[in-house]
Scaffold this active site. Structure first.
Site, PDB file in Angstrom:
ATOM      1  N   PRO A   2      -5.919   1.057   6.542  1.00 14.80           N
ATOM      2  CG  PRO A   2      -5.490  -1.111   7.255  1.00 14.80           C
ATOM      3  CD  PRO A   2      -5.683  -0.291   6.015  1.00 14.80           C
ATOM      4  CD  GLU A   3      -6.066   7.207   9.278  1.00 20.81           C
ATOM      5  OE1 GLU A   3      -5.352   8.060   9.818  1.00 20.81           O
ATOM      6  OE2 GLU A   3      -7.220   7.465   8.870  1.00 20.81           O
ATOM      7  CE  LYS A  52      -1.788   5.607   5.862  1.00 27.13           C
ATOM      8  NZ  LYS A  52      -2.695   6.159   4.828  1.00 27.13           N
ATOM      9  NE  ARG A 121      10.867   3.870  -1.552  1.00 28.25           N
ATOM     10  CZ  ARG A 121      11.380   2.650  -1.592  1.00 28.25           C
ATOM     11  NH1 ARG A 121      12.682   2.469  -1.838  1.00 28.25           N
ATOM     12  NH2 ARG A 121      10.609   1.585  -1.396  1.00 28.25           N
ATOM     13  CG  ASN A 162      -9.730  10.944   4.445  1.00 31.84           C
ATOM     14  OD1 ASN A 162      -9.206  12.021   4.222  1.00 31.84           O
ATOM     15  ND2 ASN A 162     -10.964  10.656   4.061  1.00 31.84           N
ATOM     16  NE  ARG A 254      -9.062   8.241   0.972  1.00 39.24           N
ATOM     17  CZ  ARG A 254      -8.451   7.613   1.978  1.00 39.24           C
ATOM     18  NH1 ARG A 254      -7.134   7.533   2.013  1.00 39.24           N
ATOM     19  NH2 ARG A 254      -9.145   7.055   2.936  1.00 39.24           N
TER      20      ARG A 254
END
Length: 265
Positions: A2-3, A52, A121, A162, A254
């Site tokens: 999931p984005e 995410k 981070r 992606n 990817r």
């Protein structure tokens, strides 16, 4: 995976169902029993996402940190929860409904300081008001790596996966293989603004739609699934703008999709 728009929607959904109420927290699978015991019966005070990563804030400075990864998912329901099916890592239940978490990459209880450390981070999230696009742009413009690889680094831009990578670079007319250091400030500002718009639209729709109306197979009526994207998973099909075939090639682990004509140079 999931984005970012999906994770922001999940945080909002959790607040809608469980916010400001005591939540029954359990681990039917048994792998999260200790964490569930820390949260069980506590009020859900807030929720947020960064890229995410989802963070649900409970009483006592306790946060449920979830990263779904490639195989994780939340399933929601109304009324009393049914008997658990499969490996349910976490079950949340309240008066307004229930939610089951399966297969996350990360599922942990953190204190506020630990949440801050995780977020430190991560890079700029286009859906957060506190995002620092200038810092992200500076890192991109100092790198020899291709733009398509840099946009997938979550410590630079958080929440882009992606689909948004391929589609945003197409909309900007940028070659994904172009080194980041060749991207000037104006083009980065335009790319960032488009990412903000696309992810916000994704939150609103609950799906990723990147095409403009004039580039779809039909201008009116319901949006067809095959009309939602410009290049993502359209290998060999004609570009919606120039007609050249869309190509697919590996990049950063990817599959990258692009139009070699519209994204030239």
């Amino acid at each position: 995976m999931p984005e970012g728009h999906t994770i922001h929607r999940l945080a909002r959904q959790h607040l809608t169902i469980f916010g400001a109420r005591p939540v029954r927290v359990s681990s039917p699978q048994g792998r999260f029993e200790a964490g569930a015991a820390l949260l069980d019966g506590q009020l859900l005070l807030g929720g947020q996402a960064h890229g995410k990563h989802e963070f649900l804030h409970f009483e006592g400075d306790r946060w449920l940190h979830v990263h779904l990864g490639l195989g994780g998912s939340w399933v929601f329901g109304e009324g009393d929860p049914p008997p658990p099916r499969g490996s349910v890592r976490v079950r949340l239940a309240g008066d307004a409904g229930w939610a089951d978490l399966r297969g996350p990459t990360v599922c942990a209880v953190l204190a506020g300081g630990q949440v801050a450390a995780v977020r430190a981070r991560l890079g700029a999230d286009p859906l957060r008001r506190d995002a620092d696009p200038a810092a992200a742009g500076d890192r991109i413009q100092r790198s020899r790596l291709p733009l398509g690889a840099l946009l997938m680094q979550q410590d630079i831009v958080a929440g882009v996966g992606n689909v948004f990578r391929a589609e945003s670079l197409f909309r900007a007319g940028l070659d994904p293989w172009r080194p980041g250091r060749e991207l000037d400030g104006d083009r980065w500002a335009a790319l960032w603004a488009d990412l903000v718009a696309l992810l916000r639209d994704g939150v609103r729709r609950g799906r990723i739609v990147t095409t403009r109306r004039e580039h779809r197979s039909r201008r009116g009526g319901a949006l067809l699934a095959e009309d939602a994207h410009y290049v993502y998973r359209r290998t060999g099909l004609g570009c919606r703008v120039c007609g050249a075939p869309v190509v697919a090639e590996p990049m950063a682990g990817r599959t990258l999709y692009r139009c070699v004509t519209c994204q030239r140079g």
